[in-house]
Write an enzyme that holds these catalytic residues in place. Structure first.
Site, PDB file in Angstrom:
ATOM      1  N   LEU A   1       0.820  -1.216   0.000  1.00  0.00           N
ATOM      2  CA  LEU A   1       0.000   0.000   0.000  1.00  0.00           C
ATOM      3  C   LEU A   1       0.851   1.263   0.000  1.00  0.00           C
ATOM      4  O   LEU A   1       1.906   1.326   0.612  1.00  0.00           O
ATOM      5  CB  LEU A   1      -0.922   0.012   1.233  1.00  0.00           C
TER       6      LEU A   1
ATOM      7  N   HIS B   1      -3.265   4.172  -2.899  1.00  0.00           N
ATOM      8  CA  HIS B   1      -4.278   3.287  -2.304  1.00  0.00           C
ATOM      9  C   HIS B   1      -5.003   4.002  -1.157  1.00  0.00           C
ATOM     10  O   HIS B   1      -6.226   3.894  -1.026  1.00  0.00           O
ATOM     11  CB  HIS B   1      -3.622   2.015  -1.746  1.00  0.00           C
TER      12      HIS B   1
ATOM     13  N   GLN C   1      -3.749 -12.508 -13.482  1.00  0.00           N
ATOM     14  CA  GLN C   1      -3.496 -11.336 -14.317  1.00  0.00           C
ATOM     15  C   GLN C   1      -2.000 -11.070 -14.514  1.00  0.00           C
ATOM     16  O   GLN C   1      -1.607  -9.969 -14.884  1.00  0.00           O
ATOM     17  CB  GLN C   1      -4.238 -10.103 -13.781  1.00  0.00           C
TER      18      GLN C   1
ATOM     19  N   ASP D   1      -4.921   3.527 -13.402  1.00  0.00           N
ATOM     20  CA  ASP D   1      -5.098   2.409 -14.334  1.00  0.00           C
ATOM     21  C   ASP D   1      -6.331   2.710 -15.178  1.00  0.00           C
ATOM     22  O   ASP D   1      -7.396   2.115 -14.976  1.00  0.00           O
ATOM     23  CB  ASP D   1      -5.236   1.105 -13.547  1.00  0.00           C
TER      24      ASP D   1
ATOM     25  N   SER E   1       3.282   4.054  -7.035  1.00  0.00           N
ATOM     26  CA  SER E   1       3.001   2.703  -7.514  1.00  0.00           C
ATOM     27  C   SER E   1       3.772   1.708  -6.664  1.00  0.00           C
ATOM     28  O   SER E   1       4.890   1.990  -6.220  1.00  0.00           O
ATOM     29  CB  SER E   1       3.450   2.577  -8.983  1.00  0.00           C
ATOM     30  N   SER E   2       3.165   0.535  -6.474  1.00  0.00           N
ATOM     31  CA  SER E   2       3.848  -0.529  -5.719  1.00  0.00           C
ATOM     32  C   SER E   2       5.125  -0.950  -6.441  1.00  0.00           C
ATOM     33  O   SER E   2       6.037  -1.499  -5.834  1.00  0.00           O
ATOM     34  CB  SER E   2       2.932  -1.744  -5.569  1.00  0.00           C
TER      35      SER E   2
HETATM   36  P1  AMP Z   1      -2.893  -2.046  -7.485  1.00  0.00           P
HETATM   37  O1  AMP Z   1      -2.626  -2.439  -6.080  1.00  0.00           O
HETATM   38  O2  AMP Z   1      -1.703  -1.479  -8.185  1.00  0.00           O
HETATM   39  O3  AMP Z   1      -3.610  -3.113  -8.269  1.00  0.00           O
HETATM   40  O4  AMP Z   1      -3.909  -0.824  -7.416  1.00  0.00           O
HETATM   41  C1  AMP Z   1      -5.113  -0.915  -6.692  1.00  0.00           C
HETATM   42  C2  AMP Z   1      -5.952   0.306  -6.975  1.00  0.00           C
HETATM   43  O5  AMP Z   1      -5.212   1.469  -6.591  1.00  0.00           O
HETATM   44  C3  AMP Z   1      -6.314   0.490  -8.453  1.00  0.00           C
HETATM   45  O6  AMP Z   1      -7.645   0.972  -8.541  1.00  0.00           O
HETATM   46  C4  AMP Z   1      -5.314   1.523  -8.912  1.00  0.00           C
HETATM   47  O7  AMP Z   1      -5.759   2.289 -10.009  1.00  0.00           O
HETATM   48  C5  AMP Z   1      -5.201   2.389  -7.668  1.00  0.00           C
HETATM   49  N1  AMP Z   1      -3.956   3.147  -7.680  1.00  0.00           N
HETATM   50  C6  AMP Z   1      -2.689   2.664  -7.797  1.00  0.00           C
HETATM   51  N2  AMP Z   1      -1.793   3.678  -7.823  1.00  0.00           N
HETATM   52  C7  AMP Z   1      -2.512   4.829  -7.737  1.00  0.00           C
HETATM   53  C8  AMP Z   1      -2.169   6.202  -7.751  1.00  0.00           C
HETATM   54  N3  AMP Z   1      -0.905   6.613  -7.846  1.00  0.00           N
HETATM   55  N4  AMP Z   1      -3.172   7.115  -7.649  1.00  0.00           N
HETATM   56  C9  AMP Z   1      -4.460   6.708  -7.561  1.00  0.00           C
HETATM   57  N5  AMP Z   1      -4.851   5.423  -7.560  1.00  0.00           N
HETATM   58  C10 AMP Z   1      -3.895   4.491  -7.649  1.00  0.00           C
END
Ligand code: AMP
Length: 283
Positions: free
Chosen positions: A33, A37, A61, A150, A185-186
């Site tokens: 996180l 998130h 995925q 995304d 981003s993770s």
């Molecule tokens: P993930 O864990 O990367 O699959 O992301 C989970 C959710 O968090 C998805 O809806 C992503 O679009 C959102 N998310 C990831 N990074 C960001 C960011 N920098 N800003 C806004 N939402 C994000």
């Protein structure tokens, strides 16, 4: 905050919340996180009495050569962050409980999923849509919050919800960035410190595109040319795709027309890390 690993138990809890007329929001993540998130969780909390956060690194995925095994899984830290953010239920299922023996049904996504992330990563959107549908049904959420980071994923999910008459409201949340513009981003943790510095070229490319749109440059080829040269000024950067598309259909746009909304979509390798970013454009 309660931590739940079993989908059946999670669904039973969700049903009892619904019987008590609780409004449920779900935020779906793969964990590790970060501020992006947390912004989704905050938005969910503003809208709903109960917030379910899901953490699931979905094997369906990831392609065979992708980072499924090395994807970060700092569960204890994530749980502490989720609790501090006010999450009510942290649903972190085991893969065997999500994809049990005999599992065989998949969502088949359409056109909107066949380009960009879909053409680069076969099976990605079907796998993503399948787990999103399962998580919607398990969480029995009234509302699901997704990041605009995304953008294509969000469009595919909105399409699925419409096509399947799914009774869940979808809310898109703005992209959260570091101070220097890099979208959180993770996967940013894969970057070396030198690559981390160079990774700002994605945002610099976005700023260049916005500048050109403000100057009423409508030729998308010209905009992409300029954006590409900004990005390629970083030695570690290699463009996977850079494109301007219609926000609704994801079809490529030749010209920016007044009154329409477009998205600049970027996927860029910084060393061996693939980053995506996007921005709305309008003239
Ligand atoms: P993930 O864990 O990367 O699959 O992301 C989970 C959710 O968090 C998805 O809806 C992503 O679009 C959102 N998310 C990831 N990074 C960001 C960011 N920098 N800003 C806004 N939402 C994000």
């Amino acid at each position: 905050m309660q931590i739940i690993n079993d989908p059946v138990q999670m669904q039973k809890i969700a049903e009892s919340l619904r019987l008590k007329h609780q409004f449920i929001a779900v935020v779906m993540t793969m964990g590790a996180l970060h501020e992006g998130h947390l912004s989704l969780i905050r938005l969910a909390k503003q809208k709903a009495g109960t917030v379910i956060l899901t953490i699931f690194v979905n094997p369906k995925q990831f392609g065979p050569n992708e980072d499924f095994h090395r994807y970060p899984r700092p569960f204890e830290k994530d749980a502490a962050m989720a609790k501090a953010a006010g999450v009510d239920y942290l649903f972190a299922p085991d893969a065997e409980l999500m994809y049990f023996e005999g599992f065989q049904t998949q969502v088949s996504t359409g056109n909107i999923a066949s380009c960009f992330e879909g053409s680069q990563r076969p099976g990605y959107f079907n796998g993503m849509a399948t787990v999103v549908l399962k998580l919607m049904l398990i969480s029995k959420a009234h509302l699901a919050v997704f990041g605009e980071k995304d953008a294509q994923q969000l469009a595919v999910i909105k399409r699925m919800v419409k096509d399947f008459n799914i009774d869940v409201k979808i809310l898109g949340a703005p992209i959260i960035r570091e101070d220097d513009g890099l979208a959180t981003s993770s996967r940013n943790i894969y970057l070396s410190s030198e690559e981390r510095k160079q990774a700002t070229v994605l945002y610099r490319g976005i700023c260049r595109a916005k500048e050109l749109a403000e100057q009423k440059v409508t030729d998308t080829e010209k905009i992409i040319e300029d954006v590409s040269s900004v990005i390629e000024s970083a030695p570690a950067a290699k463009i996977d795709y850079a494109s301007i598309v219609d926000v609704k259909t994801f079809s490529k746009a030749d010209m920016l027309k007044t009154g329409n909304e477009y998205l600049l979509l970027l996927a860029v390798w910084i060393g061996s890390t693939r980053l995506i970013d996007n921005a709305k454009l309008a003239v």
